[in-house]
Design an enzyme around this catalytic site. Sequence first.
Site, mmCIF file in Angstrom:
data_model
loop_
_atom_site.group_PDB
_atom_site.id
_atom_site.type_symbol
_atom_site.label_atom_id
_atom_site.label_comp_id
_atom_site.label_asym_id
_atom_site.label_seq_id
_atom_site.Cartn_x
_atom_site.Cartn_y
_atom_site.Cartn_z
ATOM 1 C CE LYS A 81 -4.270 -1.974 1.417
ATOM 2 N NZ LYS A 81 -5.417 -2.191 2.361
ATOM 3 N NE ARG A 98 -7.235 -8.240 0.652
ATOM 4 C CZ ARG A 98 -6.976 -7.706 -0.260
ATOM 5 N NH1 ARG A 98 -6.111 -6.712 -0.333
ATOM 6 N NH2 ARG A 98 -7.352 -7.863 -1.640
HETATM 7 N N1 HH2 Z 1 -7.450 -4.156 0.872
HETATM 8 C C1 HH2 Z 1 -7.697 -3.981 -0.700
HETATM 9 C C2 HH2 Z 1 -8.845 -4.753 -1.052
HETATM 10 N N2 HH2 Z 1 -9.344 -5.506 -0.197
HETATM 11 N N3 HH2 Z 1 -9.729 -6.239 2.199
HETATM 12 C C3 HH2 Z 1 -9.559 -6.271 3.484
HETATM 13 N N4 HH2 Z 1 -10.232 -6.810 4.296
HETATM 14 N N5 HH2 Z 1 -8.473 -5.581 3.942
HETATM 15 C C4 HH2 Z 1 -7.914 -4.715 3.207
HETATM 16 O O1 HH2 Z 1 -6.814 -3.860 3.494
HETATM 17 C C5 HH2 Z 1 -7.965 -4.717 1.523
HETATM 18 C C6 HH2 Z 1 -9.198 -5.557 1.371
HETATM 19 C C7 HH2 Z 1 -6.904 -3.196 -1.380
HETATM 20 O O2 HH2 Z 1 -7.425 -2.893 -2.715
HETATM 21 P P1 HH2 Z 1 -7.412 -3.332 -4.222
HETATM 22 O O3 HH2 Z 1 -7.308 -2.123 -5.221
HETATM 23 O O4 HH2 Z 1 -8.302 -4.264 -4.526
HETATM 24 O O5 HH2 Z 1 -5.994 -4.003 -4.252
HETATM 25 P P2 HH2 Z 1 -5.480 -5.327 -3.691
HETATM 26 O O6 HH2 Z 1 -6.373 -6.191 -3.748
HETATM 27 O O7 HH2 Z 1 -4.138 -5.713 -4.782
HETATM 28 O O8 HH2 Z 1 -4.828 -4.961 -2.456
#
Ligand code: HH2
Length: 263
Positions: A209, A244
């Site tokens: 991030k 995650r």
């Molecule tokens: N961060 C993302 C997506 N889903 N779910 C949970 N529970 N916690 C998180 O911190 C979280 C999440 C980040 O967003 P995205 O743009 O989908 O990127 P990526 O899935 O590659 O991390």
Amino acid sequence: MAAALPRIMGILNVTPDSFSDGGRHADPVAAGMALREAGADLIDVGGESTRPGATPVPLDEELRRTIPVVAALSRAGVAVSIDTMKAEVMRQALAAGAMMLNDVSALQADPESLAVAAQSTAHVVLMHMPGNPQTMQALADYRDPAAEVIAHLAARIAVAESAGIARERLIADPGIGFGKGLEHNLAILRQLEAFHSLGVPLLLGASRKSLIPAIAGPAPVADRLPGSLALALRGAEAGVAWLRVHDVGATAQALKVWAAARA
Ligand code: HH2
């Protein structure tokens, strides 16, 4: 006795526009199997990017992207969670074998999500996000970020329980980067232990991030593994149940070495 190590949720984005790995997987099922081989305890399948300002994905498209992958991985004996804000995607993912619902809106975005989750036996991740991915950064305004995020999550846990989702099925996540600036993210990370007052297992998602370059200087998404590992170990130190992450093998190695050296 040493506390249990966090379990690893491997990220599998089936999206053309996720911030870190969008469009990378020609064969998402093979990519999911590889994440499991690398040490993931569960694979988080997502068909809609939640990065700030991302375009919402229509239901049909999200179903088309995710459900075959959830079904194939589940058939192969892989534990799967579905990263979605849509009740119908949850419903079909559960039918296809998903055993966890991961909703960055904490079951608020879709009025049917609470009922779908309640009627299942799945674990449910409730994450903190103010507003939605389109509005969240404008809502990044806190006096005491950790306390306010804990209060929000406590309220969502109460709502989930009163809808019939047993507390034993709930997992809470502070939502690093969701409607939070650097100082907010850091305040939460420094006070992560306080989130145990929620009384449910915790999940931390900080992999790759933007707080990493904000702290350590410019680094494209592909070069954020060192910072991601540092944040994963901070989560382990604070006793989170789940991490995650994108880089599953590297995270598994870091956790094992960290645990062995401090036991
Ligand atoms: N961060 C993302 C997506 N889903 N779910 C949970 N529970 N916690 C998180 O911190 C979280 C999440 C980040 O967003 P995205 O743009 O989908 O990127 P990526 O899935 O590659 O991390």
